[in-house]
Scaffold this motif. Structure first.
Motif, PDB file in Angstrom:
ATOM      1  N   ALA A  91      22.056 -32.840  -3.314  1.00 40.27           N
ATOM      2  CA  ALA A  91      22.086 -34.167  -2.849  1.00 40.27           C
ATOM      3  C   ALA A  91      20.945 -35.118  -3.256  1.00 40.27           C
ATOM      4  CB  ALA A  91      21.963 -34.115  -1.184  1.00 40.27           C
ATOM      5  N   ALA A  92      19.788 -34.712  -3.540  1.00 44.39           N
ATOM      6  CA  ALA A  92      18.908 -35.763  -4.221  1.00 44.39           C
ATOM      7  C   ALA A  92      19.246 -36.011  -5.344  1.00 44.39           C
ATOM      8  CB  ALA A  92      17.395 -34.704  -4.286  1.00 44.39           C
ATOM      9  N   LYS A  93      20.039 -35.104  -6.362  1.00 46.90           N
ATOM     10  CA  LYS A  93      20.240 -35.725  -7.611  1.00 46.90           C
ATOM     11  C   LYS A  93      21.260 -36.840  -7.342  1.00 46.90           C
ATOM     12  CE  LYS A  93      23.159 -33.261  -9.933  1.00 46.90           C
ATOM     13  NZ  LYS A  93      23.699 -32.168 -10.988  1.00 46.90           N
ATOM     14  N   ARG A  94      22.219 -36.609  -6.334  1.00 46.50           N
ATOM     15  CA  ARG A  94      22.993 -37.635  -6.205  1.00 46.50           C
ATOM     16  C   ARG A  94      22.477 -39.061  -5.498  1.00 46.50           C
ATOM     17  NH1 ARG A  94      27.122 -35.987  -2.308  1.00 46.50           N
ATOM     18  NH2 ARG A  94      28.369 -37.779  -3.057  1.00 46.50           N
ATOM     19  N   TYR A  95      21.606 -38.774  -5.049  1.00 48.35           N
ATOM     20  CA  TYR A  95      20.934 -39.802  -4.136  1.00 48.35           C
ATOM     21  C   TYR A  95      20.078 -40.726  -5.142  1.00 48.35           C
ATOM     22  CZ  TYR A  95      17.060 -42.148  -1.638  1.00 48.35           C
ATOM     23  OH  TYR A  95      16.179 -43.106  -1.041  1.00 48.35           O
ATOM     24  N   LEU A  96      19.170 -39.837  -6.125  1.00 48.36           N
ATOM     25  CA  LEU A  96      18.514 -40.775  -7.033  1.00 48.36           C
ATOM     26  C   LEU A  96      19.265 -41.201  -8.232  1.00 48.36           C
ATOM     27  CD1 LEU A  96      15.759 -37.733  -7.657  1.00 48.36           C
ATOM     28  CD2 LEU A  96      15.258 -40.025  -6.731  1.00 48.36           C
ATOM     29  N   PRO A 111      26.216 -46.253  -0.723  1.00 47.80           N
ATOM     30  CA  PRO A 111      25.277 -46.851  -0.063  1.00 47.80           C
ATOM     31  C   PRO A 111      24.713 -46.223   1.382  1.00 47.80           C
ATOM     32  CG  PRO A 111      26.150 -48.427  -1.133  1.00 47.80           C
ATOM     33  CD  PRO A 111      27.069 -47.297  -1.287  1.00 47.80           C
ATOM     34  N   ALA A 112      26.005 -45.812   1.919  1.00 49.17           N
ATOM     35  CA  ALA A 112      26.029 -45.190   3.374  1.00 49.17           C
ATOM     36  C   ALA A 112      25.209 -43.656   3.373  1.00 49.17           C
ATOM     37  CB  ALA A 112      27.312 -45.218   4.217  1.00 49.17           C
ATOM     38  N   GLN A 113      25.738 -42.821   2.259  1.00 49.30           N
ATOM     39  CA  GLN A 113      25.590 -41.746   2.067  1.00 49.30           C
ATOM     40  C   GLN A 113      23.950 -41.651   1.766  1.00 49.30           C
ATOM     41  OE1 GLN A 113      28.190 -40.533  -1.244  1.00 49.30           O
ATOM     42  NE2 GLN A 113      29.404 -39.251   0.223  1.00 49.30           N
ATOM     43  N   ALA A 114      23.599 -42.738   0.770  1.00 46.79           N
ATOM     44  CA  ALA A 114      22.147 -42.708   0.287  1.00 46.79           C
ATOM     45  C   ALA A 114      21.235 -43.063   1.635  1.00 46.79           C
ATOM     46  CB  ALA A 114      21.942 -43.750  -0.685  1.00 46.79           C
ATOM     47  N   ALA A 115      21.724 -43.928   2.493  1.00 42.35           N
ATOM     48  CA  ALA A 115      20.894 -44.247   3.684  1.00 42.35           C
ATOM     49  C   ALA A 115      20.670 -43.023   4.687  1.00 42.35           C
ATOM     50  CB  ALA A 115      21.444 -45.371   4.387  1.00 42.35           C
ATOM     51  N   SER A 116      21.846 -42.237   4.705  1.00 41.31           N
ATOM     52  CA  SER A 116      21.604 -41.089   5.515  1.00 41.31           C
ATOM     53  C   SER A 116      20.765 -40.007   5.024  1.00 41.31           C
ATOM     54  CB  SER A 116      23.198 -40.584   5.732  1.00 41.31           C
ATOM     55  OG  SER A 116      23.269 -39.222   6.679  1.00 41.31           O
ATOM     56  N   PHE A 117      21.071 -39.916   3.692  1.00 38.41           N
ATOM     57  CA  PHE A 117      19.936 -38.980   3.007  1.00 38.41           C
ATOM     58  C   PHE A 117      18.563 -39.264   3.169  1.00 38.41           C
ATOM     59  CE2 PHE A 117      17.597 -37.727  -0.665  1.00 38.41           C
ATOM     60  CZ  PHE A 117      17.538 -36.384  -0.755  1.00 38.41           C
ATOM     61  N   ALA A 118      18.475 -40.435   2.788  1.00 42.15           N
ATOM     62  CA  ALA A 118      16.861 -41.061   2.919  1.00 42.15           C
ATOM     63  C   ALA A 118      16.310 -40.867   4.474  1.00 42.15           C
ATOM     64  CB  ALA A 118      16.971 -42.655   2.668  1.00 42.15           C
TER      65      ALA A 118
END
Length: 194
Positions: free
Chosen positions: A103-108, A136-143
């Protein structure tokens, strides 16, 4: 929780499945994970994050779908599989960065414009299989995850740990860290059952 010595089980995986090619990279799977742990140690990471770096790809060995199948286009969910397997002996400070490293790879890729250009061709390919950059929604949730920063740091070590010429310590160098973290978690589990 199994009564088998987890460090011995993991050492066996490094010596057997770990000796295999690392999914299109110029190193073995064990060399890749040892390099990631050595980078974490070099950077002064806490022992749990060093252990997570060492163990981040163990799901390629323990899942029903192999790493070879990932390279053939089937997401093997190795981060989830590995974290679940490791949770028998290690706490979330080890297992959550492992679980989140894909998930971090996808986020970065979603939040850092230049990050994707640093990925190896094999990582670019698996990024597509694993869902591509986050929305953007997935990134916010991950962060918002407690372990997001640790997972991103682990991801950067993962990306850098593909050097065929790198000299790294052996698995034995990391054995005390793993044994200490596993015994701590196992001890807490035993106390909880009383």
């Amino acid at each position: 929780m199994t009564d088998a010595d987890p460090v011995e089980l993991i050492a066996g995986l490094f010596a057997s499945e770990g000796a295999a090619e690392y999914l299109g990279e110029p190193v073995t799977q064990a060399a890749h994970m040892l390099q990631a742990a050595a980078l974490a140690e070099r950077d002064g990471a806490e022992p749990a994050l060093v252990a997570a770096a060492l163990l981040h790809d163990v799901g390629h060995f323990t899942g029903a779908v192999s790493g070879a199948e990932l390279m053939a286009g089937t997401d093997n969910k190795h981060s989830d599989t590995g974290a679940a397997w490791l949770a028998q002996w290690f706490g979330p400070e080890v297992t959550e960065p492992v679980r989140l490293h894909v998930a971090a790879k996808r986020y970065l890729c979603a939040v850092e414009p230049d990050y994707a250009a640093t990925l190896s061709p094999a990582s670019v390919y698996t990024l597509g299989v694993q869902g591509g950059p986050m929305t953007p929604a997935q990134a916010a949730s991950f962060a918002a995850s407690r372990y997001a920063a640790a997972a991103c740091q682990l991801r950067r070590w993962d990306d850098a740990a593909k050097d065929p010429g790198a000299l790294t310590p052996s698995f034995e160098h990391f054995r005390p860290v793993l044994a200490s973290l596993a015994s701590l978690t196992i001890g807490k589990a035993r106390i909880g059952r009383r």
